[in-house]
Write a protein that holds these residues in place. Structure first.
Motif, short mmCIF file in Angstrom:
data_model
loop_
_atom_site.label_atom_id
_atom_site.label_comp_id
_atom_site.label_asym_id
_atom_site.label_seq_id
_atom_site.Cartn_x
_atom_site.Cartn_y
_atom_site.Cartn_z
N TRP A 179 26.32 -25.15 24.73
CA TRP A 179 24.98 -25.55 24.32
C TRP A 179 24.05 -24.35 24.18
CZ3 TRP A 179 24.60 -30.27 22.52
CH2 TRP A 179 25.43 -31.28 23.02
N LEU A 180 24.48 -23.20 24.71
CA LEU A 180 23.64 -22.00 24.68
C LEU A 180 24.22 -20.94 23.75
CD1 LEU A 180 23.05 -22.06 28.50
CD2 LEU A 180 21.32 -22.55 26.78
N ASP A 181 25.16 -21.35 22.91
CA ASP A 181 25.72 -20.43 21.93
C ASP A 181 24.60 -19.85 21.06
OD1 ASP A 181 28.26 -20.83 22.81
OD2 ASP A 181 28.87 -22.17 21.18
N GLY A 182 24.72 -18.58 20.75
CA GLY A 182 23.71 -17.90 19.95
C GLY A 182 22.74 -17.09 20.78
N LEU A 183 22.69 -17.37 22.08
CA LEU A 183 21.86 -16.59 23.00
C LEU A 183 22.71 -15.52 23.67
CD1 LEU A 183 19.81 -19.47 24.67
CD2 LEU A 183 19.13 -18.05 22.73
N THR A 184 22.05 -14.50 24.19
CA THR A 184 22.76 -13.38 24.83
C THR A 184 22.65 -13.49 26.35
OG1 THR A 184 22.27 -11.93 22.95
CG2 THR A 184 22.92 -10.87 25.01
N ASP A 185 23.78 -13.44 27.01
CA ASP A 185 23.84 -13.52 28.46
C ASP A 185 23.25 -12.26 29.08
OD1 ASP A 185 24.48 -13.86 31.12
OD2 ASP A 185 26.65 -13.92 30.82
N ALA A 186 22.33 -12.44 30.03
CA ALA A 186 21.67 -11.30 30.68
C ALA A 186 22.65 -10.41 31.42
CB ALA A 186 20.60 -11.80 31.64
N ALA A 187 23.77 -10.99 31.90
CA ALA A 187 24.73 -10.21 32.68
C ALA A 187 25.37 -9.08 31.87
CB ALA A 187 25.82 -11.13 33.24
N HIS A 188 25.23 -9.14 30.55
CA HIS A 188 25.75 -8.05 29.72
C HIS A 188 25.06 -6.72 30.06
CE1 HIS A 188 27.20 -11.03 26.35
NE2 HIS A 188 27.81 -11.20 27.51
N SER A 189 23.87 -6.80 30.63
CA SER A 189 23.15 -5.57 30.97
C SER A 189 23.19 -5.30 32.48
CB SER A 189 21.69 -5.66 30.51
OG SER A 189 21.01 -6.71 31.18
N SER A 190 24.15 -5.93 33.17
CA SER A 190 24.27 -5.75 34.62
C SER A 190 25.30 -4.67 34.94
CB SER A 190 24.69 -7.07 35.27
OG SER A 190 25.01 -6.88 36.63
N ASP A 191 25.09 -3.97 36.06
CA ASP A 191 26.05 -2.99 36.54
C ASP A 191 27.09 -3.61 37.47
OD1 ASP A 191 24.86 -0.87 35.19
OD2 ASP A 191 23.44 -0.51 36.82
N SER A 192 26.97 -4.92 37.72
CA SER A 192 27.90 -5.61 38.61
C SER A 192 29.12 -6.08 37.84
CB SER A 192 27.21 -6.79 39.29
OG SER A 192 28.15 -7.57 40.03
N LEU A 193 30.31 -5.77 38.36
CA LEU A 193 31.54 -6.20 37.71
C LEU A 193 31.78 -7.70 37.91
CD1 LEU A 193 33.96 -5.15 36.09
CD2 LEU A 193 35.14 -4.75 38.27
N TYR A 194 31.23 -8.26 38.99
CA TYR A 194 31.40 -9.70 39.25
C TYR A 194 30.09 -10.26 39.78
CZ TYR A 194 33.59 -14.08 40.74
OH TYR A 194 33.93 -15.41 40.89
N PRO A 195 29.14 -10.58 38.89
CA PRO A 195 27.83 -11.09 39.34
C PRO A 195 27.99 -12.44 40.04
CG PRO A 195 27.80 -10.47 37.01
CD PRO A 195 29.22 -10.49 37.43
N VAL A 196 27.42 -12.55 41.23
CA VAL A 196 27.48 -13.77 42.02
C VAL A 196 26.07 -14.12 42.47
CG1 VAL A 196 28.30 -14.80 44.17
CG2 VAL A 196 29.83 -13.38 42.84
N SER A 197 25.66 -15.38 42.26
CA SER A 197 24.30 -15.77 42.61
C SER A 197 24.23 -16.80 43.72
CB SER A 197 23.58 -16.33 41.37
OG SER A 197 24.13 -17.60 40.99
#
Length: 337
Positions: free
Chosen positions: A274-292
Motif C-alpha cells: 500500500w506504500l509502494d512509490g514511497l521511499t523507506d527512511a531506513a535507506h539512509s540508516s547506518d544500521s544493518l538491522y534496524p529494530v524499533s
C-alpha cells in the motif's frame, strides 16, 4: 523446500490472509538465518567430501541458496547501511516520530517531557496521546503542559494522534476509512488512525501523515481460542481499510510528503504494497538491522516506519533509545525538500 515455499508465500499472503499474522510473529531475521545455516552446513560437508548422496546434498544447497536470495529483502536487513550516505542540507528539518506507549502514564511526567524536549525536533509525530482507564483507552488533555514545553509550536490532534510542529499548520484532516463501529466508550481511538497535517516551510507546503495502525492480534486471547481469530479478523479489516484510505489520499496528494508512525507491519509483509512509490527512511540508516520494538530482552522487530515521497527526502535515519519510557524506539531523521 518447505522454507523456500514459506519465503515465497510470505509477501503474497501477508496482509491478504488473516491468519498469516501468526507467521509474521517470527523475527524477520530468522528468514535468512535458516537457509544460511543450511547452505553453510552443506558447503562444509561438500568440502570435506563426507558421506554419499552428493546429488541430494547439492540439491538442498541450491534450494537454500535460492531461499536466501528471496529472503534477504524480507528479513529487515538494510544492506544500504554498508554504502555511503549523502549528508542532509543545512536547512533540513529534524523530525521525530514516536509511539509513546500511553503517553506518560506509569512514568514520571517531568522525565517524559524532558525526553521530548531533548530531541529538539522541528516536528514531532506522536502516537498514543492517551491513557488507559478501566481497561479501555481514554483521551488525555495535556494541552497546557505541551504549550509550556514547546512555546511557539503549533499543535494538531485527533484521536490518539498528536502532531507538534515548529512551522505553521495550514490544514489538518483525518484520513477517513470505512470502519465498522467499535464497541468502546471512545470511538475515535479506533476510528482515527491517520492524521494528515499540511505545514508551511519556507513558503512551501509539506504534508505530514501521522499513522498508528491497529495491532495484528490481541495478547489477551489464546491463539487456540475462537476469540483470538475473531479479533484478528476485526483488526485485519480495520488495518486494510486504513491502509487503502491512506494509499488513496497519498496518491491524490502531489505535495512533498512524509508518512511516519507505528504501522505494526514487519519487513517483507505484503501490507507494505500500500506504500509502494514511497521511499523507506531506513535507506539512509547506518544500521544493518534496524529494530524499533522488543519483547523482554528480544530486540528483533521493526514495527515503526517512515517514508518520504514527491520530492521530500529523508537523511540520517536512526532509531533512538526511549530511555525506558516506551517499548518502541523513537524514529529520528532529517527531512529536506
Amino acid at each position: 523446500m518447505g522454507w523456500l515455499l514459506l519465503v515465497i508465500a510470505r509477501p503474497l499472503l501477508g496482509g491478504r490472509v488473516r491468519w498469516w499474522v501468526l507467521v509474521d510473529l517470527l523475527p524477520p531475521l530468522v528468514l535468512v538465518l535458516v537457509p544460511f545455516v543450511l547452505l553453510v552446513a552443506g558447503l562444509v560437508v561438500e568440502a570435506r567430501r563426507r558421506g554419499g548422496r552428493a546429488r541430494e546434498r547439492r540439491w538442498v544447497m541450491g534450494l537454500a541458496a535460492i531461499g536466501l536470495i528471496v529472503a534477504v529483502p524480507q528479513s529487515g536487513l538494510n544492506l544500504r547501511a554498508l554504502g555511503p550516505h549523502e549528508p542532509p542540507p543545512s536547512d533540513a528539518l529534524k523530525v521525530v516520530s514516536w509511539d509513546t506507549l500511553e503517553w506518560h502514564q506509569g512514568n514520571d511526567a517531568d522525565r517524559f517531557y524532558r525526553y521530548l524536549k531533548q530531541q529538539k525536533a522541528d516536528v514531532y509525530l506522536l502516537q498514543e496521546y492517551m491513557e488507559i482507564g478501566d481497561g479501555e483507552p481514554v483521551p488525555v488533555d495535556d494541552g497546557a503542559r505541551l504549550r509550556a514545553a514547546f512555546p511557539g509550536y503549533h499543535f494538531a490532534s485527533a484521536g490518539e494522534l498528536l502532531t507538534v510542529s515548529r512551522f505553521p499548520i495550514k490544514a489538518q484532516a483525518v484520513v477517513k476509512a470505512p470502519l465498522p463501529k467499535p464497541i468502546t466508550s471512545w470511538d475515535d481511538y479506533w476510528n482515527i488512525r491517520a492524521l494528515r497535517t499540511d505545514v508551511v516551510v519556507g513558503g512551501s507546503d509539506i504534508s505530514l501523515y501521522n499513522v498508528h495502525l491497529p495491532d495484528l492480534f490481541s495478547l489477551e486471547e489464546s491463539p487456540f481460542s475462537v476469540d483470538f481469530y475473531r479479533i484478528v479478523a476485526d483488526l485485519d479489516r480495520r488495518r486494510t481499510a486504513v491502509l487503502r484510505a491512506l494509499h488513496t489520499d497519498i496518491a491524490g496528494n502531489h505535495k512533498p510528503k512524509l508518512v511516519a508512525g507505528e504501522f505494526n507491519v514487519v519487513p517483507g509483509s505484503g501490507e507494505l504494497r500500500w506504500l509502494d512509490g514511497l521511499t523507506d527512511a531506513a535507506h539512509s540508516s547506518d544500521s544493518l538491522y534496524p529494530v524499533s520494538f522488543w519483547v523482554g530482552k528480544l530486540q528483533a522487530w521493526r514495527l515503526d516506519w517512515a517514508f518520504s515521497g514527491t520530492g521530500a527526502r529523508i537523511h540520517r535515519y536512526r532509531l533512538t533509545d526511549p530511555m525506558g519510557l516506551s517499548s518502541h524506539r523513537a524514529q529520528e531523521f532529517r527531512l529536506s525538500v
